[in-house]
Design a protein around this motif. Sequence first.
Motif, short mmCIF file in Angstrom:
data_model
loop_
_atom_site.label_atom_id
_atom_site.label_comp_id
_atom_site.label_asym_id
_atom_site.label_seq_id
_atom_site.Cartn_x
_atom_site.Cartn_y
_atom_site.Cartn_z
N ASP A 1 2.14 -65.82 -83.52
CA ASP A 1 2.12 -64.78 -84.54
C ASP A 1 1.64 -63.44 -84.01
OD1 ASP A 1 2.96 -66.60 -86.50
OD2 ASP A 1 0.89 -67.28 -86.85
N GLY A 2 1.34 -63.39 -82.70
CA GLY A 2 0.87 -62.14 -82.11
C GLY A 2 -0.62 -61.91 -82.28
N ASP A 3 -1.36 -62.93 -82.72
CA ASP A 3 -2.80 -62.80 -82.87
C ASP A 3 -3.51 -63.23 -81.59
OD1 ASP A 3 -2.52 -62.04 -85.57
OD2 ASP A 3 -2.40 -64.15 -86.19
N VAL A 4 -4.60 -62.55 -81.28
CA VAL A 4 -5.37 -62.87 -80.07
C VAL A 4 -6.09 -64.20 -80.26
CG1 VAL A 4 -7.25 -62.14 -78.57
CG2 VAL A 4 -5.66 -60.44 -79.46
N VAL A 5 -5.97 -65.09 -79.29
CA VAL A 5 -6.69 -66.36 -79.34
C VAL A 5 -7.78 -66.44 -78.27
CG1 VAL A 5 -4.81 -67.64 -80.38
CG2 VAL A 5 -4.95 -67.49 -77.88
N SER A 6 -7.67 -65.61 -77.23
CA SER A 6 -8.73 -65.58 -76.23
C SER A 6 -8.58 -64.35 -75.35
CB SER A 6 -8.73 -66.84 -75.36
OG SER A 6 -7.58 -66.89 -74.54
N MET A 7 -9.70 -63.96 -74.74
CA MET A 7 -9.71 -62.90 -73.73
C MET A 7 -10.16 -63.52 -72.41
SD MET A 7 -11.82 -59.29 -73.65
CE MET A 7 -13.42 -60.11 -73.65
N LEU A 8 -9.43 -63.20 -71.34
CA LEU A 8 -9.72 -63.74 -70.02
C LEU A 8 -10.16 -62.62 -69.10
CD1 LEU A 8 -6.44 -65.85 -69.73
CD2 LEU A 8 -8.65 -66.65 -70.59
N THR A 9 -11.05 -62.92 -68.16
CA THR A 9 -11.46 -61.94 -67.16
C THR A 9 -11.09 -62.45 -65.78
OG1 THR A 9 -13.67 -62.82 -66.65
CG2 THR A 9 -13.46 -61.51 -68.66
N ASP A 10 -10.94 -61.53 -64.83
CA ASP A 10 -10.60 -61.97 -63.47
C ASP A 10 -11.84 -62.26 -62.65
OD1 ASP A 10 -11.57 -59.45 -62.95
OD2 ASP A 10 -9.81 -58.73 -61.87
N GLY A 11 -13.03 -62.12 -63.26
CA GLY A 11 -14.26 -62.39 -62.54
C GLY A 11 -14.73 -63.82 -62.65
N ASP A 12 -14.21 -64.58 -63.64
CA ASP A 12 -14.68 -65.95 -63.81
C ASP A 12 -13.68 -66.74 -64.64
OD1 ASP A 12 -16.01 -68.30 -64.13
OD2 ASP A 12 -17.89 -67.43 -64.81
N PRO A 13 -12.82 -67.51 -64.00
CA PRO A 13 -11.82 -68.30 -64.74
C PRO A 13 -12.40 -69.53 -65.43
CG PRO A 13 -11.60 -68.72 -62.40
CD PRO A 13 -12.63 -67.63 -62.54
N THR A 14 -13.71 -69.80 -65.25
CA THR A 14 -14.32 -70.95 -65.93
C THR A 14 -14.80 -70.60 -67.33
OG1 THR A 14 -16.61 -70.54 -65.19
CG2 THR A 14 -15.15 -71.75 -63.69
N VAL A 15 -14.57 -69.38 -67.77
CA VAL A 15 -15.02 -68.94 -69.09
C VAL A 15 -13.90 -68.16 -69.76
CG1 VAL A 15 -16.66 -67.48 -70.34
CG2 VAL A 15 -17.45 -68.83 -68.40
N ALA A 16 -13.70 -68.39 -71.04
CA ALA A 16 -12.82 -67.57 -71.86
C ALA A 16 -13.65 -67.01 -73.01
CB ALA A 16 -11.64 -68.39 -72.39
N TYR A 17 -13.19 -65.92 -73.57
CA TYR A 17 -13.87 -65.30 -74.71
C TYR A 17 -12.95 -65.40 -75.93
CZ TYR A 17 -17.21 -63.44 -71.37
OH TYR A 17 -18.17 -63.33 -70.40
N GLN A 18 -13.48 -65.99 -76.99
CA GLN A 18 -12.67 -66.23 -78.17
C GLN A 18 -13.08 -65.29 -79.31
OE1 GLN A 18 -13.46 -70.53 -78.36
NE2 GLN A 18 -11.39 -70.88 -77.57
N ALA B 1 -11.00 -54.33 -61.61
CA ALA B 1 -11.11 -55.53 -62.45
C ALA B 1 -10.05 -55.52 -63.54
CB ALA B 1 -12.50 -55.60 -63.07
N ARG B 2 -9.70 -56.73 -64.02
CA ARG B 2 -8.69 -56.86 -65.07
C ARG B 2 -9.17 -57.80 -66.16
NH1 ARG B 2 -4.00 -59.42 -62.00
NH2 ARG B 2 -5.76 -60.26 -60.85
N ILE B 3 -8.70 -57.56 -67.35
CA ILE B 3 -8.86 -58.50 -68.45
C ILE B 3 -7.50 -58.69 -69.10
CG2 ILE B 3 -11.29 -57.99 -68.94
CD1 ILE B 3 -10.41 -56.14 -71.19
N ALA B 4 -7.30 -59.86 -69.69
CA ALA B 4 -6.03 -60.16 -70.34
C ALA B 4 -6.30 -60.84 -71.67
CB ALA B 4 -5.16 -61.06 -69.45
N PHE B 5 -5.42 -60.62 -72.61
CA PHE B 5 -5.54 -61.20 -73.94
C PHE B 5 -4.40 -62.20 -74.14
CE2 PHE B 5 -7.76 -57.22 -74.09
CZ PHE B 5 -8.88 -57.47 -74.86
N GLU B 6 -4.78 -63.40 -74.53
CA GLU B 6 -3.81 -64.45 -74.81
C GLU B 6 -3.46 -64.43 -76.29
OE1 GLU B 6 -3.36 -69.32 -74.29
OE2 GLU B 6 -5.32 -68.33 -74.03
N LEU B 7 -2.17 -64.38 -76.61
CA LEU B 7 -1.71 -64.27 -77.99
C LEU B 7 -1.02 -65.56 -78.41
CD1 LEU B 7 -0.11 -60.69 -77.85
CD2 LEU B 7 -2.49 -61.30 -78.30
N ASN B 8 -1.08 -65.85 -79.71
CA ASN B 8 -0.33 -66.99 -80.24
C ASN B 8 1.05 -66.53 -80.69
OD1 ASN B 8 -0.69 -65.70 -82.71
ND2 ASN B 8 -2.30 -67.11 -83.40
#
Length: 680
Positions: free
Chosen positions: A503-520, A494-501
């Motif tokens: 400024d290098g700050d995290v705006v969301s975390m994504l999982t490869d198990g469900d693309p219909t949900v993001a974690y903020q 499994a993988r998770i990824a962090f989306e950055l803005n």
Amino acid sequence: MSARRGEANRPLARRGWVRLVLVLAAIGLFLYGLTPDRAHAATATAGSGSSAAAGGSAPPDPGSVKRLFDEIVPKLLAEHRIPGAAVSVVAGGRQVFAGGYGVSDVPGHKAVDPDRTAFFTGSDAKVFTAVAVLQQVRAGKLDLHADVNTYLSTFKVRDSYPGHPVTVENLLTHTGGFDDTFMGLAQAGPQHVGSLGDALAAHQPDRVRAPGVVAAYDNYGVALAGYLVEVVSGQPFDQYVAQHVLQPLGMERTTFTQPHPAAIDAELAHGYRPEGDGQTETEGLYGPLTPTGAAAVTTVTDMGRLMLALLNGGSLEGRPVLDRDGTAQLLARHFGPDRRMPGMAYLLEQRDRNGQQLLVKDGDVPGFHSNLALLPERGVGLYVTVNGDGEDSTGGWATQQVLNAFVDRFYPAPAAAAPAVVGGDLGKFTGDYRSTRVSQSNLTRASALMGSVHVAARGAELVVSGPVVRDPQAGETRWQQVEPGLFQQVGGSARIAFELNGDGDVVSMLTDGDPTVAYQPLAWYQAPELHQRVALGSLVVLGLTVIGWLVAAVVRSVRGKGRAGAPAARLLGWVTGLLLVVATGCFALLTSDSNALNQTLFLGDSPLLTVVPAMYLGALGLTLLTVLCAVLAWVRGWWGVFGRLHYTVLAVAAVLFLVLAGGYDLIGTGHLAGSLDLIG
């Protein structure tokens, strides 16, 4: 119509240990089988066309497929206490397997027949909705990039984000930005369910984020997409699907109509949830939101015909439901903020297992769980469905286990070297995250206390607590950084990824198990663990005060002593504490059975759904008076210093508790703490 408990769904059933601790303490705020008796196999050819992309490999051997499912499905049914299941597999342009296991009717011990036993589809019906919308797009009647208000006349989507309208494509990728408000939109029976348009007009949720920014599973948006088909075609949605999808594909035992045709109802599976040593039949399977899955039923062999068409350019036996370009459009990726992670096709979700690219749609309604998976590069499709919620809401996981076993058996992962670990500071990824699926407008918002995710750094690894993998037993997981911002599970794929803005700050975390949900990410003061501690501490103060003052009153009565000073103020404080404790006990009762809770939320039929917010609202008024009495106690010198301190602590505990209750929308009058952004 899906609560989406994989992820979602089971919104108030996450982190059972939290609920157990609070319920055992009597102050648990916010916590939110039968052995199969036969299998029937069928290997009849279902279509004459070949797969659009066979991937250069032979299709799975029918005998091997049957042996796999005969081995694993009965075991899973017994393990999860699920009465019955059915599975179909298509490959090489034909159906290679269809099997039934267990029973469709527990009292009658009626065996599952894959050709005749219809199961409720849940959200797998959304695939039909996507096909219907694409048909109208190809006909020039809908524009994927047009404002949906272009087509609406009897009501309009509110213009919450001027200049950022909701488009048709937003509805097909769960990016419309609507709040998740499925509660109370189902019916126990098919009579008097009302019209789709009236339901959408009367129950339009708030738009809580700009469209096209982030994915958040959206039943309302999908129902609206189906209604657009009604508007531009001039046909009710169920009739449209019957004429333009089901009939061309020869899906004779599938229907979206309420009530169902008698011939289909006669063979309909009943849904169940475990209760004690037996099974209880579920309700809440009907309703007006037909495009999301309300009342939709099908057999696994019928679904095999749909899969064959989608794998064959939209056509089955020379009868098309989409042209090749439309089918390619349906299956292509249309949303995903990180190309390294799975994204959204049109209402199908990209997944990856063993290096295989899958397009998946799962469905969950009370008593029924299903999973449709296409492997387009292999020309293979699988559909599995069960008629039981399973022990501890594991019905959806059981269907996922069947899919996993199939892919692992026939498409095993190639041997690969361990990924190189990328160093760097992991601190920016740590903290608490909340799912975009959490409602912001009803008491299901309390799921944020259990469904949130905590990320910590431990050496060169991230340690994640929360539902970032599909296995409900996974608990705490460990992750190593393999690319900047991309992490792979230690001991897993499994993988998770962090989306950055910028400024290098995290705006969301994504999982490869469900693309219909993001974690903020949440601020420190929005952390669920902090809120749990404050709520628990407040309830301890309130509960002990209620018990202590009651005991003291009894002792004084027995000894014939008079009442303590300012008895009205003490009585007010005691009633306030008692009301909060009782309301919390009622909420714990409401949420104690996760399977029953899902049905309750679908139907909205429990008096506690009204009583609990009313009790908290009443406690709010009493708390304001208690705060006033606490001030008067110091001004007028009531009781001794300890007595005044105790009363003040009681008032503060009640205030803190109600701030959290309001923030999680348990009061039902909006977010009490919203202006302070205390909850997020």
